[in-house]
Design an enzyme around this catalytic site. Structure first.
Site, PDB file in Angstrom:
ATOM      1  N   ASP A  58       9.163  -7.417   3.332  1.00 42.24           N
ATOM      2  CA  ASP A  58       9.765  -8.023   4.533  1.00 42.24           C
ATOM      3  C   ASP A  58      11.154  -7.471   4.840  1.00 42.24           C
ATOM      4  OD1 ASP A  58       8.427 -11.209   3.440  1.00 42.24           O
ATOM      5  OD2 ASP A  58       7.531  -9.550   4.601  1.00 42.24           O
ATOM      6  N   ARG A 117      -5.493   5.491  -1.199  1.00 44.48           N
ATOM      7  CA  ARG A 117      -4.935   6.733  -1.752  1.00 44.48           C
ATOM      8  C   ARG A 117      -4.924   6.761  -3.281  1.00 44.48           C
ATOM      9  NH1 ARG A 117      -3.695   5.521   2.993  1.00 44.48           N
ATOM     10  NH2 ARG A 117      -3.158   7.082   4.597  1.00 44.48           N
ATOM     11  N   HIS A 157      14.425  -3.241   1.637  1.00 42.59           N
ATOM     12  CA  HIS A 157      14.467  -2.795   0.225  1.00 42.59           C
ATOM     13  C   HIS A 157      13.517  -1.619   0.002  1.00 42.59           C
ATOM     14  CE1 HIS A 157      13.843  -3.289  -4.227  1.00 42.59           C
ATOM     15  NE2 HIS A 157      15.156  -3.273  -4.110  1.00 42.59           N
ATOM     16  N   PHE A 206       6.094  15.099  -7.120  1.00 44.94           N
ATOM     17  CA  PHE A 206       6.223  13.804  -6.453  1.00 44.94           C
ATOM     18  C   PHE A 206       4.854  13.199  -6.190  1.00 44.94           C
ATOM     19  CE2 PHE A 206       8.785  10.731  -4.391  1.00 44.94           C
ATOM     20  CZ  PHE A 206       8.109  10.282  -3.255  1.00 44.94           C
ATOM     21  N   ALA A 241       4.145   3.589  -6.759  1.00 42.70           N
ATOM     22  CA  ALA A 241       3.573   3.059  -5.501  1.00 42.70           C
ATOM     23  C   ALA A 241       4.593   2.112  -4.905  1.00 42.70           C
ATOM     24  CB  ALA A 241       2.267   2.337  -5.780  1.00 42.70           C
TER      25      ALA A 241
HETATM   26  N1  LIG Z   1       9.344  -2.900  -4.495  1.00 38.59           N
HETATM   27  C1  LIG Z   1       8.961  -1.872  -5.338  1.00 38.59           C
HETATM   28  C2  LIG Z   1       9.707  -1.512  -6.439  1.00 38.59           C
HETATM   29  N2  LIG Z   1      10.860  -2.165  -6.717  1.00 38.59           N
HETATM   30  C3  LIG Z   1      11.514  -2.092  -7.990  1.00 38.59           C
HETATM   31  C4  LIG Z   1      12.411  -0.858  -8.128  1.00 38.59           C
HETATM   32  O1  LIG Z   1      11.650   0.327  -8.269  1.00 38.59           O
HETATM   33  C5  LIG Z   1      13.306  -0.967  -9.357  1.00 38.59           C
HETATM   34  O2  LIG Z   1      12.514  -1.067 -10.500  1.00 38.59           O
HETATM   35  C6  LIG Z   1      14.220  -2.174  -9.258  1.00 38.59           C
HETATM   36  O3  LIG Z   1      14.936  -2.116  -8.037  1.00 38.59           O
HETATM   37  C7  LIG Z   1      15.206  -2.214 -10.431  1.00 38.59           C
HETATM   38  O4  LIG Z   1      15.956  -1.036 -10.461  1.00 38.59           O
HETATM   39  N3  LIG Z   1       9.327  -0.499  -7.229  1.00 38.59           N
HETATM   40  C8  LIG Z   1       8.162   0.193  -6.951  1.00 38.59           C
HETATM   41  O5  LIG Z   1       7.796   1.125  -7.681  1.00 38.59           O
HETATM   42  N4  LIG Z   1       7.411  -0.139  -5.870  1.00 38.59           N
HETATM   43  C9  LIG Z   1       7.772  -1.162  -5.056  1.00 38.59           C
HETATM   44  O6  LIG Z   1       7.047  -1.448  -4.062  1.00 38.59           O
HETATM   45  C1  LIG Z   2       9.406  -1.912  -1.735  1.00 41.30           C
HETATM   46  C2  LIG Z   2       9.989  -3.195  -2.140  1.00 41.30           C
HETATM   47  O1  LIG Z   2      11.013  -3.253  -2.753  1.00 41.30           O
HETATM   48  C3  LIG Z   2       9.309  -4.418  -1.619  1.00 41.30           C
HETATM   49  O2  LIG Z   2       8.150  -4.623  -2.386  1.00 41.30           O
HETATM   50  C4  LIG Z   2      10.241  -5.629  -1.714  1.00 41.30           C
HETATM   51  O3  LIG Z   2       9.684  -6.589  -0.857  1.00 41.30           O
HETATM   52  P1  LIG Z   2      10.670  -7.387   0.112  1.00 41.30           P
HETATM   53  O4  LIG Z   2      11.258  -6.382   1.079  1.00 41.30           O
HETATM   54  O5  LIG Z   2       9.793  -8.402   0.833  1.00 41.30           O
HETATM   55  O6  LIG Z   2      11.730  -8.065  -0.745  1.00 41.30           O
END
Ligand SMILES: Nc1c(NC[C@H](O)[C@H](O)[C@H](O)CO)[nH]c(=O)[nH]c1=O
Ligand SMILES: CC(=O)[C@@H](O)COP(=O)(O)O
Length: 236
Positions: free
Chosen positions: A163, A205, A166, A191, A158
């Site tokens: 913000d 979802r 990333h 997926f 998920a």
């Molecule tokens: N922000 C979310 C992440 N971030 C972590 C990355 O998936 C990964 O573990 C990290 O960058 C180290 O490699 N992961 C999710 O599954 N969902 C997010 O919203």
């Molecule tokens: C999808 C992500 O990596 C997100 O949760 C990170 O949050 P941010 O963009 O506010 O650092």
């Protein structure tokens, strides 16, 4: 189950000494379908497989009489392959699930496990592998796929927008990771990663008003396992 087939037609140059044994597989110039009226004398029809064979024979017999008009009609039956949802028993599945946002991913996993159970997949035929986040799913899915221990790999995560950009990096990595894992290992990798703008969208979802995407992905895993086992592996 009779497979619907469409009569295909090839228009060949007039041949005075036409012999039916000369019938060669030709790329059809025309595929007759219900809306096609370009061949006046024949009614477009989707036929059952047996009918199309009979129909085809009738056409070939008639064709011999029409050879002087230089129209050769050939029939062919389209063979359709699809995976079955009724033959999951005995197939082994791996589920790669991201711990990040596990408030959501645990619900997706629950949906997937309930679906596997309702389609007679035994608990001992399911392995669940936890990874830190969706970014790590691909490499683990590929290793599991290459092990040849599983008929299908279900990938659950998920990713919820924050913000910064990333989100895009993680979504792109997860998407290409799962796709590459399937292509590189030859094991179907499904997926089941949510990509949401808000937590509410994710909850909807993961068992909310938009259903459970984990459960849906499990159905896909079962169908793909069947398709590969029964139809694609024999082709190798
Ligand atoms: N922000 C979310 C992440 N971030 C972590 C990355 O998936 C990964 O573990 C990290 O960058 C180290 O490699 N992961 C999710 O599954 N969902 C997010 O919203
Ligand atoms: C999808 C992500 O990596 C997100 O949760 C990170 O949050 P941010 O963009 O506010 O650092």
């Amino acid at each position: 189950m009779a497979t619907a087939a469409f009569v295909e037609f090839s228009l060949l140059p007039r041949q005075s000494n036409f012999n039916p044994s000369q019938l060669q597989p030709h790329r059809p110039l025309l595929s007759l379908s219900s809306h096609n009226t370009s061949i006046p004398k024949l009614t477009a029809a989707a036929l059952s497989f047996s009918q199309s064979q009979g129909f085809g024979c009738a056409i070939e017999k008639r064709q011999c009489k029409e050879q002087e008009r230089g129209v050769l009609v050939q029939t062919s039956a389209v063979r359709e392959l699809t995976g079955s949802l009724t033959s999951a028993q005995g197939h082994r599945f791996a589920i790669v699930v991201a711990r990040f946002n596990d408030l959501i991913t645990k619900k997706l996993l629950e949906g997937a496990l309930n679906t596997f159970k309702s389609y007679s997949v035994r608990e001992e035929d399911i392995d669940v592998v936890w990874v830190p986040g969706s970014f790590e799913i691909g490499v683990v899915a590929q290793q599991l796929g290459k092990s040849r221990k599983y008929q299908s790999i279900l990938c659950i995560g998920a990713v919820i927008k924050g913000d910064t950009s990333h989100y895009d990096a993680v979504v792109n990595a997860a998407t290409s990771g799962v796709l590459s894992a399937g292509l590189n290992s030859g094991t179907p990798c499904i997926f089941g990663v949510l990509t949401c703008d808000t937590l509410e969208q994710a909850f909807n979802r993961a068992g909310g008003k938009a259903g459970n995407k984990g459960a849906e992905a499990a159905l896909t895993a079962i169908e793909m396992a069947s398709l590969f086992e029964h139809h694609l592996k024999p082709l190798q």
